[in-house]
Design a protein around this motif. Structure first.
Motif, PDB file in Angstrom:
ATOM      1  N   ASN A   1     -63.218   3.321 -29.446  1.00  0.00           N
ATOM      2  CA  ASN A   1     -63.735   1.979 -29.148  1.00  0.00           C
ATOM      3  C   ASN A   1     -65.236   1.858 -29.385  1.00  0.00           C
ATOM      4  N   GLU A   2     -65.655   2.132 -30.615  1.00  0.00           N
ATOM      5  CA  GLU A   2     -67.066   2.066 -30.969  1.00  0.00           C
ATOM      6  C   GLU A   2     -67.291   1.012 -32.048  1.00  0.00           C
ATOM      7  N   ALA A   3     -66.541  -0.086 -31.977  1.00  0.00           N
ATOM      8  CA  ALA A   3     -66.640  -1.107 -33.021  1.00  0.00           C
ATOM      9  C   ALA A   3     -68.082  -1.593 -33.201  1.00  0.00           C
ATOM     10  N   GLY A   4     -68.846  -1.617 -32.115  1.00  0.00           N
ATOM     11  CA  GLY A   4     -70.204  -2.121 -32.193  1.00  0.00           C
ATOM     12  C   GLY A   4     -71.166  -1.191 -32.895  1.00  0.00           C
ATOM     13  N   ALA A   5     -70.857   0.103 -32.913  1.00  0.00           N
ATOM     14  CA  ALA A   5     -71.815   1.076 -33.444  1.00  0.00           C
ATOM     15  C   ALA A   5     -71.345   1.751 -34.729  1.00  0.00           C
ATOM     16  N   ILE A   6     -70.011   1.836 -34.928  1.00  0.00           N
ATOM     17  CA  ILE A   6     -69.482   2.731 -35.958  1.00  0.00           C
ATOM     18  C   ILE A   6     -69.939   2.351 -37.367  1.00  0.00           C
ATOM     19  N   GLY A   7     -70.052   1.047 -37.629  1.00  0.00           N
ATOM     20  CA  GLY A   7     -70.476   0.618 -38.958  1.00  0.00           C
ATOM     21  C   GLY A   7     -71.860   1.160 -39.290  1.00  0.00           C
TER      22      GLY A   7
ATOM     23  N   ASP B   1     -60.423   8.227 -35.398  1.00  0.00           N
ATOM     24  CA  ASP B   1     -60.285   7.136 -34.434  1.00  0.00           C
ATOM     25  C   ASP B   1     -59.277   7.547 -33.362  1.00  0.00           C
ATOM     26  N   ASP B   2     -59.773   7.756 -32.153  1.00  0.00           N
ATOM     27  CA  ASP B   2     -58.947   8.281 -31.073  1.00  0.00           C
ATOM     28  C   ASP B   2     -58.147   7.166 -30.393  1.00  0.00           C
TER      29      ASP B   2
ATOM     30  N   GLY C   1     -61.582   1.550 -36.413  1.00  0.00           N
ATOM     31  CA  GLY C   1     -61.047   2.133 -37.640  1.00  0.00           C
ATOM     32  C   GLY C   1     -61.243   1.238 -38.846  1.00  0.00           C
ATOM     33  N   ALA C   2     -60.941  -0.034 -38.680  1.00  0.00           N
ATOM     34  CA  ALA C   2     -61.045  -0.981 -39.796  1.00  0.00           C
ATOM     35  C   ALA C   2     -62.496  -1.106 -40.280  1.00  0.00           C
ATOM     36  N   ILE C   3     -63.427  -1.157 -39.342  1.00  0.00           N
ATOM     37  CA  ILE C   3     -64.840  -1.275 -39.713  1.00  0.00           C
ATOM     38  C   ILE C   3     -65.289  -0.036 -40.472  1.00  0.00           C
ATOM     39  N   ALA C   4     -64.919   1.142 -39.961  1.00  0.00           N
ATOM     40  CA  ALA C   4     -65.321   2.394 -40.610  1.00  0.00           C
ATOM     41  C   ALA C   4     -64.780   2.445 -42.042  1.00  0.00           C
TER      42      ALA C   4
ATOM     43  N   ALA D   1     -65.766   4.946 -45.243  1.00  0.00           N
ATOM     44  CA  ALA D   1     -65.387   6.216 -44.628  1.00  0.00           C
ATOM     45  C   ALA D   1     -63.886   6.417 -44.743  1.00  0.00           C
ATOM     46  N   ALA D   2     -63.461   7.687 -44.806  1.00  0.00           N
ATOM     47  CA  ALA D   2     -62.046   7.972 -44.620  1.00  0.00           C
ATOM     48  C   ALA D   2     -61.786   7.841 -43.132  1.00  0.00           C
TER      49      ALA D   2
END
Lengths: 122, 244
Positions: free
Chosen positions: B14-20, B39-40, B47-50, B55-56
């Protein structure tokens, strides 16, 4: 009063429990996560077996004057119930996860088969 | 084998805000990094943002916890034939610009595993809350004693590994607070561990997954695990992995 023999026997039994749990962890047959409650059980039972005055005092509080070792049974039972309840929650979680995994595998198989058929057709 | 390529393993929950931003920063730091986000079982768009940033993404079907997540990354690195891996958190607290420091001892073949430490002198900007600080000192003392080597930051997830380190962790990796126990694993398998000073930023978004009561439980659990790891025999057969 608690007889010395009862105390020694109970202390040995709880010590055995602790040692068995530690050996199971060492041999990787038990994870620390599921062992902590057992270890706490073992330690509490050991303390109450060895510390005879403590056991008698607690028995007094609870109104058990005739046979204090009954408190050992009561506390052991209480801990076993806690451990079992804990395991029930773990089991429920595993149940959910297992269902999810089976669904994922089935969906992946379907997708793979569809992909293979598409490749064969080309 | 992917000669010259380095895989950057990023565990994220749950890091949608930071992962990008994290993925972008890694790719900007050095184009030689292949980023894989594990993605845990996030319930947000992590996952979608990454994936959209190149990213893989390996998505776990449900939340398995930090240890299992990171280990998935090591298995990915092993299966894809990477010689070198770095690992950094998905919340943005590790600066990809410092990956070069971590990789130095790996490239010079002075270490099999390098961890970035917030507490080696000169990098003392990070001031955790008291309870956290006690835990940090406690584990640093115990681990240093057990592995007969001074370590200062046992919970750092900012790491670089060579092939030996990747293979070890792909086959055997602990669960909660895995970095602490992993240091004992490294010692028992006679791999070389080196700490280098780094600075870490505060978390960009989200919150640390550890509450106070849980942290007491973890201190007991991990301490027990540390001693068990010391007395365990390691004739553990390493998992056979095919190299495609």
């Amino acid at each position: 009063m608690t007889s010395v023999r009862t105390s020694v026997a109970a202390a040995i039994a709880s010590l055995l429990l602790i040692l068995i749990v530690l050996e199971l962890i060492r041999g990787r047959r038990l994870k620390e996560r599921y062992a902590l409650l057992w270890l706490v059980t073992g330690v509490v039972l050991f303390v109450l077996s060895a510390w005879r005055d403590g056991l008698n005092t607690i028995a007094g509080w609870l109104g058990v004057s005739t046979y204090p070792p009954a408190i050992l049974f009561a506390i052991a039972t209480l801990f076993i119930i806690i451990v079992l309840l804990h395991y029930s929650t773990v089991l429920s979680q595993l149940d959910d996860q297992n269902t999810l995994l089976a669904q994922r595998v089935a969906l992946l198989e379907e997708r793979l088969r569809a992909q293979e058929e598409k490749t064969d057709a080309d | 084998m992917r000669a010259g390529r380095i895989v950057a393993i990023v565990p994220a929950f749950n890091e949608a805000g930071a992962i990008g931003g994290v993925v972008d920063a890694i790719r900007a730091a050095d184009p030689a990094y292949d980023v894989v986000v594990i993605d845990d079982g996030s319930s947000d768009e992590t996952g979608a943002i990454a994936r959209s940033r190149g990213a893989a993404v390996v998505t776990l079907p449900y939340n398995v916890g930090i240890g299992g997540t990171v280990q998935t990354g090591f298995k990915y690195a092993l299966e894809h034939g990477y010689e070198t891996a770095v690992r950094l958190d998905g919340d943005g607290q590790h600066d990809p610009g410092e990956l070069g420091k971590l990789l130095g001892p790996i490239h010079r073949d002075e270490a099999d595993i390098v961890t970035g430490s917030r507490f080696i002198d000169g990098s003392g900007e990070y001031r955790p809350p008291l309870a956290r600080r006690i835990g940090i000192v406690w584990f640093a003392r115990i681990v240093s004693l057990l592995i007969r080597q001074q370590v200062t930051d046992t919970t750092s997830g900012f790491q670089a590994l060579n092939r030996k380190g990747i293979a070890l962790f792909a086959g055997d990796y602990p669960n909660d607070y895995p970095e602490v126990e992993a240091m004992v694993l490294v010692f028992k398998h006679r791999l070389r561990l080196v700490e280098v000073p780094v600075t870490m930023r505060g978390r960009e978004t989200g919150q640390s997954s550890i509450t106070f009561v849980r942290s007491i439980y973890y201190v007991f659990k991990v301490t027990l695990a540390l001693f068990m790891a010391m007395v365990r025999r390691y004739a553990v057969p390493q998992e056979e992995v095919r190299h495609p």
